[in-house]
Design a protein around this motif. Structure first.
Motif, short mmCIF file in Angstrom:
data_model
loop_
_atom_site.label_atom_id
_atom_site.label_comp_id
_atom_site.label_asym_id
_atom_site.label_seq_id
_atom_site.Cartn_x
_atom_site.Cartn_y
_atom_site.Cartn_z
N ARG A 30 0.67 -1.60 -0.29
CA ARG A 30 0.41 -0.23 0.22
C ARG A 30 0.77 1.41 -0.50
NH1 ARG A 30 -4.16 0.17 4.84
NH2 ARG A 30 -4.94 -1.54 3.46
N ARG A 33 2.49 1.91 -3.36
CA ARG A 33 1.00 2.70 -4.30
C ARG A 33 1.32 3.73 -4.18
NH1 ARG A 33 -1.69 -1.94 -2.87
NH2 ARG A 33 -3.41 -1.13 -1.54
N HIS A 34 0.59 4.67 -2.94
CA HIS A 34 0.57 5.64 -2.35
C HIS A 34 2.05 6.57 -3.20
CE1 HIS A 34 -2.28 4.16 0.67
NE2 HIS A 34 -2.77 4.89 -0.48
N LEU A 38 2.23 9.42 -5.16
CA LEU A 38 2.73 10.76 -4.74
C LEU A 38 3.94 11.53 -6.12
CD1 LEU A 38 2.53 13.13 -2.89
CD2 LEU A 38 4.10 11.68 -0.89
#
Length: 143
Positions: A30, A33-34, A38
Motif C-alpha cells: 500500500r 502504491r501511495h 505521489l
C-alpha cells in the motif's frame, strides 16, 4: 411499544465483519502504491510550472519609446511577475538567461535545457503601455 422510547434499529455496519489489521507485506504494498502516485503527481506538477528563459536576442528586439506592452507579451509570453507602482508605472519581469539562446529553469535531468544561471529582466512601461526602460539585461536601455 412505549411512546417515549426510540425504536431500536440494528447498526448499518452490523452486517460487515470487523476488519483485521493489514499484514506487513500488505502495508508495504500500500505504501509503495501511495509513494508511486505521489511521485507521479509531483513530476506532473513540476512539468506544468516550467518557465522559459528569455535570451539576449529576444530582448534586443525591443526599443524603449517605440515598443508597447502587447508586443513584448506577444514575443515573450506571460511575465513571471507584474508590479504596478503608485504613479501608474508598470513593471513586468521575466527570467533572463543572458546568453544568445533561451533555456529553461527546469534541470537537464528533468528534460530542461542547459542554462547554467539566470536572473530577472524587467520591462518598465509608462503611460499608454509604451516601453520606457529595460533593466537587468546587461546594459540598461531607456528612452
Amino acid at each position: 411499544m412505549h411512546p417515549d422510547r426510540p425504536i431500536a434499529r440494528p447498526s448499518p455496519f452490523a452486517q460487515y465483519p470487523p476488519r483485521r489489521a493489514p499484514s506487513g507485506a500488505e502495508r508495504k504494498a500500500r505504501m509503495k502504491r501511495h509513494l508511486t502516485a505521489l511521485a507521479g503527481i509531483l513530476l506532473l506538477a513540476g512539468c506544468s510550472s516550467s518557465v522559459d528563459l528569455v535570451s539576449s536576442d529576444q530582448v534586443s528586439k525591443f526599443t524603449p519609446g517605440k515598443t508597447n506592452e502587447t508586443e513584448v507579451a506577444g514575443e515573450l509570453g506571460k511575465p513571471l511577475e507584474t508590479i504596478t507602482e503608485a504613479d501608474g508605472t508598470k513593471i513586468e519581469q521575466y527570467a533572463f538567461s543572458g546568453g544568445a539562446t533561451g533555456g529553461s529553469i527546469v534541470p537537464e535531468w528533468l528534460g530542461g535545457s542547459s542554462a547554467s544561471s539566470y536572473h530577472m529582466v524587467s520591462f518598465v512601461y509608462g503611460a499608454g503601455g509604451v516601453l520606457k526602460e529595460i533593466r537587468g539585461a546587461g546594459e540598461v536601455a531607456s528612452k
